[in-house]
Write an enzyme that holds these catalytic residues in place. Structure first.
Site, PDB file in Angstrom:
ATOM      1  N   CYS A 167      20.035  32.027  19.619  1.00 11.33           N
ATOM      2  CA  CYS A 167      19.286  32.943  18.752  1.00 11.33           C
ATOM      3  C   CYS A 167      19.174  32.354  17.356  1.00 11.33           C
ATOM      4  CB  CYS A 167      19.985  34.301  18.710  1.00 11.33           C
ATOM      5  SG  CYS A 167      19.173  35.485  17.622  1.00 11.33           S
ATOM      6  N   CYS A 216      19.182  34.807  14.395  1.00 14.79           N
ATOM      7  CA  CYS A 216      20.483  35.393  14.095  1.00 14.79           C
ATOM      8  C   CYS A 216      21.339  34.405  13.305  1.00 14.79           C
ATOM      9  CB  CYS A 216      21.246  35.739  15.379  1.00 14.79           C
ATOM     10  SG  CYS A 216      20.290  36.650  16.588  1.00 14.79           S
ATOM     11  N   ASP A 217      21.313  33.146  13.716  1.00 15.02           N
ATOM     12  CA  ASP A 217      22.332  32.210  13.270  1.00 15.02           C
ATOM     13  C   ASP A 217      21.848  31.122  12.333  1.00 15.02           C
ATOM     14  OD1 ASP A 217      24.080  33.658  14.863  1.00 15.02           O
ATOM     15  OD2 ASP A 217      23.753  32.381  16.615  1.00 15.02           O
TER      16      ASP A 217
END
Lengths: 338, 338
Positions: free
Chosen positions: A152, A155-156
């Site tokens: 992801c 997200c990261d």
């Protein structure tokens, strides 16, 4: 939390009575764009609607900035998910956070069993469970998952400011991820096993013109290693079989997705050659009363193009089909008949 | 205005040169949700994209408050049209205000001729022309059109504050219109030739509970009359054949729509039994390189459910199909090949 949600929402809405029954006209499984749109339309058709989902937003949660949902330009995936959820919650729709493990048709209704042990009953079901991200299956991938290995980017990516990162894949999501990660990282290796990209030309152009991104073509990752977190990957050139080590702080794996084929087959659903639910016009499946929408669907009648707008449209159509199915069953509908 | 738009937008983007040619990868005809989404996706596929349309927004312009486009709750049709247009205009997409009168395939490209005399050339065409509102064909209908007879409740409802108005029809748009008009008018007759409604139960409930709305069932309008503007209608009970006169200040006709079947057939397009373009999966038509999306489409592969979200999804899919069609033609695509 789960118990509170379940008990708080359903017990005062029983139709047929009995303490344990929770009956709905439509049970939507999944809360990505397809599921949320299916629920919105179901509620607008005045159907008692339940959503069962582990997370709200589906793949939107993993998306970066989205600019292809007509009318909502340049929006973060999480923000779009919130807009969708707020819209759905403005209707009388119950949402339960749970995982569906089985759906059985008994006596003309569907019994939906969840991981928590809860059971729900739906006269119709709309499956909108999406698909699962593919793994590399390289040594170290599982060990370092969440410690440098990510599926992801949105997200990261912010965790890799000033770091060196590898992104794996050749499709749109891989190239989108590379572009996003490059806005944080100091250097991005885009590793792709072919020398051509499946991604849209617009993304390919952007990637080629991004000075932080280095293309590593005809190559696969053979191992991911490090101590506490990822420190290196081994890559092999598939033409020369030459191996080399690259020092990286993280690996984003963006090589596509696959449907939960076994789950579908256990339910008795016909699937296509790739394991997606074979849908007919109207988002019908081979099981009467069970409809499907979004990324989990495929088959001869569908042009496989998994976009937010197509998923949402399929959800709306599935809701119409559920409504028409219930209309044929006459007594299934609450309230006056016309 | 038209001349300015046409000449201002296209002449500096010629691909093959020559003073009169205006060449595009994709020419989208129509600018409702389907056409705008098709153009958005075409531009995202890095295709040179032209929209030709008489009005921007399509049927949105006629819509009241829209609450079924996931993520944009409770929005006026005209406002949603503006959001869509702004999103599309953030891309490099040309928009020409004109009416397409003919499309011919010559030498592998489409020549699109407009009412103004302008001609455009497109390697592909996406038809998203919607459908046309049905007429009652009652004496006085044409005479009083725009002077009490309206096909657009949202446009004209505010003109009938405190007045008495008839709304004709039994589907969703008729009932939505009745509800909207009732928020302005002092009294609304909802005239329907049957005693049951095709509309969604939610709308039927609202209409039945609205004290300003009086149902006139099993009845048809046989004449519309007045002096300068509408003053009365004659209605006939189709069971008893009894006629009576109702004093009204306006008539909203909401009895559905039909496609421009003759236009389609003149283009050589296969249509279904209702005259809608018979589409195949991927929004393909029987003419290679010519795709269709939105309300103008039908056929065996389509569940006829003309919603904003489904039209927009079909537009996106048509753009993907156009992109893939052009990819197969290789040299059709500008820029580097991969």
């Amino acid at each position: 939390m789960l118990f509170f949600l379940v008990s708080g929402m359903s017990k005062f809405r029983l139709t047929f009575g009995g303490p344990a029954r929770r009956d709905y006209d439509v049970v939507v499984v999944g809360a990505g764009p397809a599921g949320l749109s299916a629920a919105l339309y179901s509620a607008r058709f005045a159907l008692r609607t339940l959503i069962i989902a582990e997370v709200i937003g589906g793949t939107l949660i993993d998306a970066g900035v989205i600019d292809d949902y007509l009318g909502i330009p340049g929006v973060k995936g999480t923000d779009l998910a919130r807009k969708f959820e707020e819209h759905v919650r403005s209707y009388d729709i119950n949402i339960v956070h749970d995982r569906v493990v089985d759906i059985r048709n008994e006596g003309g209704v569907f019994r939906i069993n969840c991981l928590s042990g809860s059971e729900y009953v739906g006269k119709t079901v709309i499956l909108a469970v999406g698909s699962i991200r593919k793994k590399l299956n390289a040594p170290g991938e599982r060990e370092f998952s969440g410690r440098g290995v990510s599926y992801c980017a949105v997200c990261d990516a912010p965790l890799y400011r000033g770091k060196v990162v590898a992104v794996v894949g050749g499709g749109n999501s891989a190239l989108q991820s590379a572009l996003l990660v490059a806005s944080y990282a100091s250097r991005v290796y885009l590793i792709h096993r072919r020398d051509t990209f499946r991604a849209f030309p617009a993304y390919v152009n952007l990637v080629k013109n991004d000075p932080k991104i280095e293309l590593v073509l005809n190559s696969v990752i053979t191992e991911i290693g490090g101590t506490k977190t990822v420190e290196w990957i081994k890559i092999r050139d598939i033409r020369t079989s030459e191996e080399r080590k690259l020092e990286v702080n993280g690996v984003f794996i963006e090589i596509g997705s696959e449907p939960p084929k076994d789950f579908f087959e256990n339910l008795g659903l016909e699937v296509d050659e790739k394991g997606y639910i074979a849908i007919k016009p109207g988002q019908a499946t081979n099981i009467p009363g069970l409809f499907a929408a979004g990324d989990c669907t495929g088959g001869n009648y569908k042009k496989k193009f998994d976009q937010i707008i197509t998923a949402a449209a399929e959800g709306a159509i599935a809701a119409l089909s559920a409504y028409e199915y219930l209309m044929k069953e006459k007594e299934s509908i609450e309230g006056p008949t016309y």
